[in-house]
Design a protein around this motif. Structure first.
Motif, PDB file in Angstrom:
ATOM      1  N   TRP A  34       4.592   4.489   0.268  1.00 26.26           N
ATOM      2  CA  TRP A  34       3.722   3.284   0.242  1.00 26.26           C
ATOM      3  C   TRP A  34       2.237   3.643   0.248  1.00 26.26           C
ATOM      4  O   TRP A  34       1.383   2.779   0.460  1.00 26.26           O
ATOM      5  CB  TRP A  34       4.109   2.309   1.354  1.00 26.26           C
ATOM      6  N   ASP A  35       1.903   4.906   0.015  1.00 23.38           N
ATOM      7  CA  ASP A  35       0.493   5.276  -0.136  1.00 23.38           C
ATOM      8  C   ASP A  35      -0.083   4.465  -1.312  1.00 23.38           C
ATOM      9  O   ASP A  35       0.633   4.103  -2.240  1.00 23.38           O
ATOM     10  CB  ASP A  35       0.381   6.771  -0.430  1.00 23.38           C
ATOM     11  N   CYS A  36      -1.391   4.211  -1.259  1.00 29.71           N
ATOM     12  CA  CYS A  36      -2.012   3.399  -2.311  1.00 29.71           C
ATOM     13  C   CYS A  36      -2.019   4.115  -3.670  1.00 29.71           C
ATOM     14  O   CYS A  36      -2.081   3.486  -4.713  1.00 29.71           O
ATOM     15  CB  CYS A  36      -3.438   3.039  -1.908  1.00 29.71           C
ATOM     16  N   HIS A  37      -1.971   5.456  -3.619  1.00 29.54           N
ATOM     17  CA  HIS A  37      -1.935   6.224  -4.868  1.00 29.54           C
ATOM     18  C   HIS A  37      -0.483   6.550  -5.217  1.00 29.54           C
ATOM     19  O   HIS A  37       0.327   6.797  -4.320  1.00 29.54           O
ATOM     20  CB  HIS A  37      -2.720   7.535  -4.704  1.00 29.54           C
ATOM     21  N   HIS A  38      -0.198   6.583  -6.484  1.00 29.91           N
ATOM     22  CA  HIS A  38       1.167   6.907  -6.913  1.00 29.91           C
ATOM     23  C   HIS A  38       1.556   8.310  -6.421  1.00 29.91           C
ATOM     24  O   HIS A  38       0.794   9.262  -6.579  1.00 29.91           O
ATOM     25  CB  HIS A  38       1.227   6.856  -8.449  1.00 29.91           C
ATOM     26  N   PHE A  66      -2.271   5.072   4.341  1.00 30.88           N
ATOM     27  CA  PHE A  66      -2.845   3.831   4.878  1.00 30.88           C
ATOM     28  C   PHE A  66      -4.109   3.448   4.118  1.00 30.88           C
ATOM     29  O   PHE A  66      -4.975   2.748   4.633  1.00 30.88           O
ATOM     30  CB  PHE A  66      -3.063   3.987   6.388  1.00 30.88           C
ATOM     31  N   ASP A  67      -4.187   3.942   2.880  1.00 27.55           N
ATOM     32  CA  ASP A  67      -5.335   3.639   2.029  1.00 27.55           C
ATOM     33  C   ASP A  67      -5.145   2.349   1.232  1.00 27.55           C
ATOM     34  O   ASP A  67      -5.947   2.036   0.356  1.00 27.55           O
ATOM     35  CB  ASP A  67      -5.653   4.822   1.094  1.00 27.55           C
ATOM     36  N   THR A  68      -4.097   1.579   1.563  1.00 25.96           N
ATOM     37  CA  THR A  68      -3.936   0.242   0.970  1.00 25.96           C
ATOM     38  C   THR A  68      -4.758  -0.797   1.737  1.00 25.96           C
ATOM     39  O   THR A  68      -4.800  -1.958   1.333  1.00 25.96           O
ATOM     40  CB  THR A  68      -2.459  -0.194   1.057  1.00 25.96           C
TER      41      THR A  68
HETATM   42 ZN   LIG Z   1      -3.581   7.817  -1.241  1.00 28.28          ZN
END
Ligand SMILES: [Zn+2]
Length: 363
Positions: A167-171, A260-262
């Motif tokens: 679920w990291d903001c980056h793929h 947690f960068d979302t």
């Molecule tokens: Zn990330």
């Protein structure tokens, strides 16, 4: 019940100056957990990491890559300078050592879960791993912690079916590359990857048509979210895609790449999540773990650069892991735009189901 927390100061020794993936990230998390007296609570257990062996690193990475990081770290030591591995991935003299412990912290946590010392665990480790693949370090990542842990469970612990949720903001392109053809061992793996749409964020991949090949076909499941997607969009992913597939796949172990960068304030990204969103998502994931995996969930830390918000989000996840309900709730509009929700409900999700339908009976 006991929840394990992996941490050791060795993770601060991957010391790369003013880089955004800084040792401060872990310091702020540990300070906050101490302030909240989490580690004084006997329901939580501090797990000390061990070093992964080179044999284990080679489950996933080419030998040349291991040699590369060893020599880069030697050069950093010799010159007294941080070395650039690529445009955004740096190494210091202790990076190699910290990376072995970063993998090993996850392996130790997996053991503690399997031998019943704890029910589930959160590995607060760095460097992170999900952008690195078999032959390349990238995106602040050295060894792919979660991929090696999955292979360890398959090869050394006789686990047959694993679900990875990123679920990291980056793929999580590195993990996806590693398992694109499925695991090279006997195990079966399904990977659920949610991230900000690759047209708007590094690394520019993770579209719904990327579904794996060969043994892995239909088992890579990408969910790109438009910028500003809020907490509701991740619930949709779980309800519409993850739950039905997991009911069919029946994972024996769930591994989570938790970035947690979302968070809506994170300066590297453009998403709209609150700091309770990951914990709410985790609550749903726990229902799958309870039904099929004897509650076994191991979370490993990936990105997250708004350090105060990240610390709160990690705290919330620990509460959920331990069936506690002291959630820190952020008051802000939590709904995505109607237009964005319509796009997810009427276009992206139906299309994703159609693409996956040859591989999953539930669609
Ligand atoms: Zn990330």
């Amino acid at each position: 019940m006991t929840t394990g927390i992996v941490y050791d100061d060795i993770y601060l020794q991957h010391r790369i100056g003013t880089h955004v993936e800084s040792h401060e990230r872990l310091i702020v998390i540990m300070d906050f957990l101490n302030e909240k007296k989490v580690l004084e609570d006997s329901d939580f257990k501090l797990i000390k990491p061990r070093k992964a062996t080179l044999e284990q690193i080679k489950y996933v990475h080419r030998e040349g890559l291991i040699k590369e990081i060893q020599s880069v770290c030697e050069l950093a030591e010799k010159t007294g300078r941080i070395q650039h591995i690529d445009m955004d991935t740096d190494a210091s003299p202790m990076t190699y050592e910290a990376s072995l412990y970063s993998v090993g912290g996850n392996l130790q946590a997996a053991d503690e879960i399997l031998n019943g010392n704890c029910k589930n665990a959160f590995a607060l480790v760095r460097p992170p791993g999900h952008h690195s693949n078999s032959h390349k370090f990238s995106g602040f990542c050295i060894f792919n912690n979660i991929a090696i842990t999955a292979e360890y469970l398959f090869r050394e612990k006789n686990i047959k079916r694993i679900a990875i949720i990123d679920w990291d903001c980056h793929h999580g392109n590195g993990t996806q590359d590693i398992f694109f053809n499925g695991s090279k061992s006997d195990g079966e793996l399904v990977m659920f990857n949610s991230h900000q749409d690759g047209r708007t964020l590094y690394p520019g991949s993770g579209f719904i048509g990327e579904i794996g090949t060969g043994k892995g076909k239909g088992k890579i499941i990408n969910y790109p979210m438009p910028p500003r997607a809020a907490d509701d969009v991740i619930s949709l992913y779980f309800d519409e895609i993850i739950a039905p597939i997991c009911n069919e796949f029946k994972p024996e172990f769930i591994l989570i790449s938790a970035g947690f960068d979302t968070h809506w304030t994170d300066e590297l990204t453009m998403m709209g999540w609150t700091y309770q969103a990951p914990a709410n998502y985790l609550k749903k994931i726990k229902t799958i773990a309870k039904e099929f995996a004897n509650d076994r969930i191991l979370i490993t830390l990936e990105g997250g650069y708004e350090v105060d918000k990240q610390a709160k989000a990690v705290y919330n996840c620990l509460q959920v892991l331990n069936d506690k309900y002291d959630q820190l709730i952020e008051e802000k509009p939590k709904k995505s735009d109607k237009e964005l929700l319509d796009y997810m409900n009427n276009k992206l999700i139906p299309k994703l189901k159609e693409i996956l339908s040859p591989y999953w009976k539930c669609f």
